[in-house]
Scaffold this motif. Structure first.
Motif, PDB file in Angstrom:
ATOM      1  N   LYS A 169      44.010  33.743  30.529  1.00 28.97           N
ATOM      2  CA  LYS A 169      43.655  33.416  28.855  1.00 28.97           C
ATOM      3  C   LYS A 169      43.990  35.105  28.436  1.00 28.97           C
ATOM      4  O   LYS A 169      43.678  35.247  26.548  1.00 28.97           O
ATOM      5  CB  LYS A 169      42.363  32.557  28.880  1.00 28.97           C
ATOM      6  N   LYS A 170      43.041  36.426  28.504  1.00 31.16           N
ATOM      7  CA  LYS A 170      43.111  37.469  28.882  1.00 31.16           C
ATOM      8  C   LYS A 170      43.759  38.656  28.547  1.00 31.16           C
ATOM      9  O   LYS A 170      43.947  39.744  27.864  1.00 31.16           O
ATOM     10  CB  LYS A 170      41.369  38.126  29.491  1.00 31.16           C
ATOM     11  N   ARG A 171      44.498  37.984  28.764  1.00 27.40           N
ATOM     12  CA  ARG A 171      46.415  38.501  28.929  1.00 27.40           C
ATOM     13  C   ARG A 171      46.756  38.646  27.045  1.00 27.40           C
ATOM     14  O   ARG A 171      46.806  37.806  26.954  1.00 27.40           O
ATOM     15  CB  ARG A 171      47.104  37.958  30.268  1.00 27.40           C
ATOM     16  N   ALA A 214      37.984  26.646  36.416  1.00 25.14           N
ATOM     17  CA  ALA A 214      38.383  28.142  35.198  1.00 25.14           C
ATOM     18  C   ALA A 214      39.727  27.465  34.690  1.00 25.14           C
ATOM     19  O   ALA A 214      40.414  27.782  34.225  1.00 25.14           O
ATOM     20  CB  ALA A 214      38.404  29.413  35.424  1.00 25.14           C
ATOM     21  N   CYS A 225      41.037  28.711  31.346  1.00 25.30           N
ATOM     22  CA  CYS A 225      40.024  30.409  31.272  1.00 25.30           C
ATOM     23  C   CYS A 225      41.092  31.827  32.300  1.00 25.30           C
ATOM     24  O   CYS A 225      41.029  32.528  31.573  1.00 25.30           O
ATOM     25  CB  CYS A 225      39.250  30.598  31.963  1.00 25.30           C
ATOM     26  N   ARG A 226      41.604  31.177  33.125  1.00 24.01           N
ATOM     27  CA  ARG A 226      42.724  31.567  33.945  1.00 24.01           C
ATOM     28  C   ARG A 226      43.925  32.842  32.772  1.00 24.01           C
ATOM     29  O   ARG A 226      44.723  31.591  32.868  1.00 24.01           O
ATOM     30  CB  ARG A 226      42.925  31.338  35.220  1.00 24.01           C
ATOM     31  N   TYR A 279      33.968  34.410  32.198  1.00 23.34           N
ATOM     32  CA  TYR A 279      35.405  34.337  33.155  1.00 23.34           C
ATOM     33  C   TYR A 279      36.345  35.411  32.708  1.00 23.34           C
ATOM     34  O   TYR A 279      36.093  35.107  31.798  1.00 23.34           O
ATOM     35  CB  TYR A 279      35.980  32.943  33.085  1.00 23.34           C
ATOM     36  N   GLY A 280      36.345  36.646  33.141  1.00 26.66           N
ATOM     37  CA  GLY A 280      37.137  37.279  32.948  1.00 26.66           C
ATOM     38  C   GLY A 280      36.090  38.358  33.207  1.00 26.66           C
ATOM     39  O   GLY A 280      36.845  39.979  32.977  1.00 26.66           O
TER      40      GLY A 280
END
Length: 71
Positions: free
Chosen positions: A59-61, A51, A56-57, A28-29
């Motif tokens: 999370k990558k920030r 997600a 997951c939403r 995801y992402g």
């Protein structure tokens, strides 16, 4: 892998497997939601909802840097 939007997903109302959840968390992402949905044979909405449940939403920030904070 392409998914025909006119066809319903193959596993409608099927429980998510550990393999599916792990794949979603790891990808995801990194891939478009539509592509993930096609691979997992789920709707894009179902992928987005799961997600969210997995966290997951967003999370990558990364946190803002000092330079960004000064702007």
């Amino acid at each position: 892998m392409k998914h025909d939007d006119n066809l319903p997903p193959d596993n409608h109302f099927t429980l998510w497997t550990v393999k599916d959840l792990s794949f979603l968390e790891n990808n995801y992402g990194m891939m478009p939601v539509a592509e993930l949905a096609g691979i997992l044979k789920r709707t894009p909405g179902a992928v987005g909802l799961m997600a969210d449940k997995l966290g997951c939403r967003g999370k990558k920030r990364l946190p803002w840097s000092e330079a960004e904070m000064d702007v």
